[in-house]
Design a protein around this motif. Structure first.
Motif, PDB file in Angstrom:
ATOM      1  N   GLY A  90      23.638 -12.273 100.038  1.00 15.60           N
ATOM      2  CA  GLY A  90      23.654 -10.879  99.624  1.00 15.60           C
ATOM      3  C   GLY A  90      24.361  -9.973 100.605  1.00 15.60           C
ATOM      4  O   GLY A  90      24.462 -10.276 101.806  1.00 15.60           O
ATOM      5  N   ALA A  91      24.856  -8.862 100.065  1.00 18.83           N
ATOM      6  CA  ALA A  91      25.535  -7.850 100.879  1.00 18.83           C
ATOM      7  C   ALA A  91      25.467  -6.524 100.129  1.00 18.83           C
ATOM      8  O   ALA A  91      25.114  -6.482  98.937  1.00 18.83           O
ATOM      9  CB  ALA A  91      26.987  -8.254 101.136  1.00 18.83           C
ATOM     10  N   PRO A  92      25.810  -5.412 100.806  1.00 13.37           N
ATOM     11  CA  PRO A  92      25.733  -4.100 100.124  1.00 13.37           C
ATOM     12  C   PRO A  92      26.629  -3.984  98.905  1.00 13.37           C
ATOM     13  O   PRO A  92      26.332  -3.205  98.002  1.00 13.37           O
ATOM     14  CB  PRO A  92      26.152  -3.122 101.225  1.00 13.37           C
ATOM     15  N   ASP A  93      27.746  -4.700  98.833  1.00 17.70           N
ATOM     16  CA  ASP A  93      28.601  -4.636  97.647  1.00 17.70           C
ATOM     17  C   ASP A  93      29.076  -6.042  97.296  1.00 17.70           C
ATOM     18  O   ASP A  93      28.953  -6.987  98.074  1.00 17.70           O
ATOM     19  CB  ASP A  93      29.789  -3.688  97.855  1.00 17.70           C
ATOM     20  N   GLU A 208      21.661  -8.812  90.976  1.00 15.94           N
ATOM     21  CA  GLU A 208      21.644  -7.559  91.738  1.00 15.94           C
ATOM     22  C   GLU A 208      20.221  -7.030  91.794  1.00 15.94           C
ATOM     23  O   GLU A 208      19.494  -7.041  90.793  1.00 15.94           O
ATOM     24  CB  GLU A 208      22.558  -6.528  91.093  1.00 15.94           C
ATOM     25  N   ALA A 209      19.808  -6.585  92.982  1.00 21.19           N
ATOM     26  CA  ALA A 209      18.455  -6.039  93.149  1.00 21.19           C
ATOM     27  C   ALA A 209      18.409  -5.227  94.431  1.00 21.19           C
ATOM     28  O   ALA A 209      19.051  -5.575  95.431  1.00 21.19           O
ATOM     29  CB  ALA A 209      17.418  -7.163  93.205  1.00 21.19           C
ATOM     30  N   GLY A 210      17.667  -4.129  94.389  1.00 13.81           N
ATOM     31  CA  GLY A 210      17.480  -3.322  95.584  1.00 13.81           C
ATOM     32  C   GLY A 210      18.762  -2.759  96.153  1.00 13.81           C
ATOM     33  O   GLY A 210      18.873  -2.560  97.369  1.00 13.81           O
ATOM     34  N   LEU A 493      15.143 -14.131  91.119  1.00 12.98           N
ATOM     35  CA  LEU A 493      15.624 -14.984  90.033  1.00 12.98           C
ATOM     36  C   LEU A 493      14.652 -15.073  88.866  1.00 12.98           C
ATOM     37  O   LEU A 493      14.992 -15.644  87.828  1.00 12.98           O
ATOM     38  CB  LEU A 493      15.908 -16.399  90.575  1.00 12.98           C
ATOM     39  N   ASP A 494      13.440 -14.527  89.052  1.00 14.13           N
ATOM     40  CA  ASP A 494      12.424 -14.592  87.998  1.00 14.13           C
ATOM     41  C   ASP A 494      12.250 -16.030  87.512  1.00 14.13           C
ATOM     42  O   ASP A 494      12.231 -16.318  86.310  1.00 14.13           O
ATOM     43  CB  ASP A 494      12.813 -13.684  86.827  1.00 14.13           C
TER      44      ASP A 494
END
Length: 817
Positions: A90-93, A208-210, A493-494
């Motif tokens: 993950g990363a900001p974009d 995408e989350a948070g 990922l639910d």
């Protein structure tokens, strides 16, 4: 001191023992051959066959006698996740996340033979994903679409079709607008996509989350996850890939989860604890032997007996089980604190005897004590062997065999190397032995009654506060970082839980799918109440033939009738009756029904294959998995959604195993009572009216241990009860050592009215007790919850036995007949 003919010449030498003495050297040589074979076999196992201990924690779980379909369902769920490794980068974009993921994958790329990366988001994969459903599209409807077709007017459908023709349409579409004018198939595809928040993007999987974008990397382990070689290879590789991603994009985060990571952490922890326990116990014993005898010979003899015990146990266990569990070796390290009892008893008896006493007479004197101590310990380990845990049974066999091999080593070799005059007790040993004379004894006086009253208050208070917990989750304690990653990844990922699900059985595939659909109808209100976020089932993708036929009939009735929406649509777009007839013909064209077999062969079916058991034991079975199950308080509601009359079974593996743990905890409690009775019968044969004095110390120590657990706020579980069984098996050794002294034993019932309280028997008790405390005290420091519980119980119990044993010692007048 007694001479070789017994007490004061009253007993003549036993001819059989004299004969045994003549064969002593032959026995020693034969045992040397056995030891050489054991050493050679162990060398072959480790150096040639290169055995690797099993690290699967499930080996410690109950081996339940249950129907094969249910067991296969659970194995199917576990196996589907066992070889998976999932990483989120993950990363900001999105661009930064892609760059970090590229760096991560670059490290893994050269190791495709170890980790295969799934290409689930390629363009070809996406085309393959949608294609199989095109020929069955009219039979595939969501529950909401079915409801709309039954209740919505024709105007609703005409407006919907026109909106799809002229408005922006973001859903997936196969073919032109004419192929799906009412968006039914597109809506069904979108509903299926809602089963996971993961989406394809730029040839990758994306979530995408948070406010952060994550690249989803799905990897498949080629070698077994529980192989130590796999763990040793994967762990540094994943660490290096994570470091590369963090260097490529500072501020990125890498979340990984997989069985192999938990297994590797458990293996590293167990291996470290095995070294700590084994080496710590061995160093403690060496130090004690040196302080006691001031000689290397006793140390070498004790170490040799322990080594042969461990070698023999490993060889036989491997031949019996075909593998060895890593926790068996960890638990077996505690064998060092027990197997030395026989050597200590022999060496302390040699110190006590007249230095001219022949070996045969010494063995004749201590033979009953040696046999009783081995028998009592084996009865204790029998409690472990009777459990339904394959791993614990293996531990019991390993430890029991190790004791037998060590015991035989004492019999065969100690008389040869610890001959008369070969040993001397140090001043420290003599001082400790002399302390026995100052130890209080339990008698009929005020002081004894006061002590018993205080003990009763302590026991009642502690046991009154004792709680019980059989939750299987308390037996696992993964590293905090791994646990946090697992929770975060599951939330993003639910993902469905592999330990709570529905198992459905039927006589045919069609009946099975219909029962799945009926279950979905009962689960839908729970989804609407947000008790679960959803469910996964094969019938979501491949409905029953009856449901597909109903869907087709429903769609044709609502959409293709003369009073349906097509005439209004044709008028709006300027088409005539021929166009209407052509659309009706295209929509109503015969379509092949979609079957589970066809679906599971496609790329879209690959993630759902774990839900389909197929034909098992002559019947068909499938699984319905749940997503978003976070509150275990909702489990009863989910259980009520099952229907036994329809063979829809709720499977809660956590609750089931916890229930089994509870039943076996109760069973082992009764088994402990049975073991006390068995050992009492064994002791009564030897000690008659004094037998209760030998058995009372472990009994009081067990009560004290339970009270201490209650006061410490530690709930009682199965491993505490198993330890209480072993406290019994080992605790009686101390009473036997004391009873077998020259002033107590049945062969020595008269000693001119003197009770000298033999200091060397007390020395043997002290050496054995400290060794056991070292071994099990280190187990109490284990971060593996079962071993910690076992070790803490043993630590408290064995310390209590050591303190209580001399207090309950009998006088010579009570000692046998």
């Amino acid at each position: 001191m007694p001479n070789s003919t017994g007490n004061h010449g009253k007993r003549q030498p036993w001819p059989q023992w004299r004969q045994w003495q003549r064969w002593q050297r032959y026995a020693a040589l034969l045992w040397l051959l056995v030891a050489a074979l054991l050493l050679g076999h162990n060398g072959y196992l480790w150096l040639v066959q290169r055995i690797a201990p099993n690290t699967d924690i499930l080996a410690l779980l109950p081996a339940q006698q249950q129907d094969p379909i249910k067991q296969q369902a659970f194995d199917h769920m576990v196996d589907s996740a066992q070889q998976r490794l999932v990483t989120l980068v993950g990363a900001p974009d999105w661009e930064q996340a892609r760059r970090a993921a590229d760096a991560y994958q670059a490290v893994l790329a050269p190791h495709a033979d170890l980790l295969a990366q799934d290409d689930a988001a390629s363009d070809q994969m996406q085309r393959d994903w949608l294609a199989p459903f095109a020929g069955s599209r009219l039979g595939l409807l969501t529950p909401q679409q079915r409801s709309d077709l039954q209740t919505r007017p024709a105007a609703y459908w005409s407006q919907r079709a026109l909106a799809g023709l002229y408005g922006a349409f973001g859903g997936p579409r196969l073919g032109a607008w004419q192929d799906d004018p009412f968006g039914l198939f597109s809506g069904w595809v979108q509903a299926r996509a809602q089963e996971t928040p993961v989406r394809p993007r730029d040839g990758r999987l994306f979530v995408e989350a948070g406010g952060r974008s994550y690249v989803v990397l799905l990897m498949h382990l080629r070698p077994p996850a529980f192989a130590m070689s796999t763990q040793e290879a994967v762990t540094p590789l994943i660490a290096a890939a994570k470091q590369a991603a963090l260097q490529a994009v500072p501020g990125s985060d890498v979340i990984s989860a997989g069985v192999v990571l938990h297994a590797a952490a458990a293996s590293a922890q167990a291996a470290g604890e095995m070294s700590t326990i084994g080496i710590g116990s061995l160093l403690g014993i060496v130090l004690m032997m040196w302080l006691t005898f001031r000689s290397l010979k006793p140390i070498a003899l004790i170490a040799t007996s322990i080594a042969i015990g461990c070698l023999g146990a490993l060889s036989v266990c491997w031949m019996l089980f075909g593998q060895i569990h890593l926790l068996t070796l960890v638990f077996g390290a505690s064998l060092i604190g027990i197997a030395q009892d026989y050597g200590i008893y022999y060496l302390c008896s040699r110190l006590r005897e007249d230095q001219r006493t022949p070996d045969a007479d010494l063995l004749r004197r201590i033979w009953p004590g040696l046999c009783l101590t081995l028998a009592a310990a084996l009865i204790g380990y029998l409690g472990l062997a009777l459990t339904p845990f394959p791993g614990l049974r293996q531990m019991a066999v390993f430890s029991g065999l190790g004791l037998v091999f060590a015991w035989l080593t004492v019999l065969c070799w100690f008389p040869l190397f610890a001959a008369p005059g070969a040993l001397r007790a140090s001043r420290l040993a003599q001082a400790f032995g002399a302390s026995r004379a100052r130890w209080p004894r339990l008698q009929r006086n005020r002081a004894s009654f006061a002590v018993l009253a205080l003990f009763a208050i302590f026991a009642i208070t502690g046991i009154g506060r004792l709680q019980v917990s059989d939750d299987i989750r308390s037996l696992q304690k993964p590293p905090a970082e791994l646990l946090a990653d697992q929770i975060k990844l599951g939330r993003l990922l639910d993902a469905p839980t592999p330990v709570q699900f529905y198992l459905i059985r039927a006589d045919s595939v069609e009946q099975l799918l219909q029962r799945e659909e009926a279950l979905q109808d009962r689960l839908q209100p729970l989804v609407e109440r947000k008790l679960i976020s959803g469910y996964q089932a094969i019938s979501n993708w491949a409905p029953s033939l009856r449901r597909q036929q109903e869907n087709r009939q429903l769609a044709q009735t609502a959409l293709l009738g003369d009073d349906g929406p097509l005439p209004a649509i044709a008028k709006q777009i300027g088409e005539d009756a021929d166009w209407i007839a052509k659309i009706k013909t295209a929509i109503a064209a015969p379509q092949a029904p979609l079957t589970p077999e066809r679906f599971l062969e496609t790329a879209a079916g690959e993630p759902s294959r774990y839900l389909w058991l197929g034909k098992v034991e002559g019947r068909y079975a499938s699984i319905v998995a749940l997503r978003g199950l976070n509150d275990y308080a909702n489990l009863p509601l989910l259980a009520r959604a099952a229907d036994a009359s329809q063979e829809v079974q709720w499977v809660d593996k956590v609750g089931e195993i916890s229930s089994v743990l509870g039943s076996y905890r109760r069973y082992m409690g009764w088994a402990a009572i049975g073991a006390y009775l068995a050992i009492y019968a064994l002791l009564f044969w030897r000690y008659r009216s004094a037998a209760w004095r030998v058995l009372l110390p472990p009994a009081l120590a067990s009560i004290a241990t339970l009270a201490a657990l209650g006061l410490l706020g530690l709930p009682l579980q199965l491993f505490h009860v198993l330890a209480l069984m072993l406290i019994l098996g080992l605790g009686v050794d101390y009473g036997i050592f004391l009873q077998e002294g020259p002033d107590h034993g049945p062969d020595h019932g008269s000693n001119h009215g003197l009770n000298r309280r033999d200091p060397f028997a007390w020395l043997a008790v002290g050496l054995s007790a400290v060794s056991a405390l070292l071994a099990f005290g280190l187990l109490a420091l284990s971060r593996t919850p079962p071993l910690h519980a076992f070790g803490l119980t043993m630590l408290i119990g064995m310390a209590s036995v050591w303190l209580i044993a001399p207090c309950t010692e009998s006088s010579k007048e009570e000692s046998g007949t």
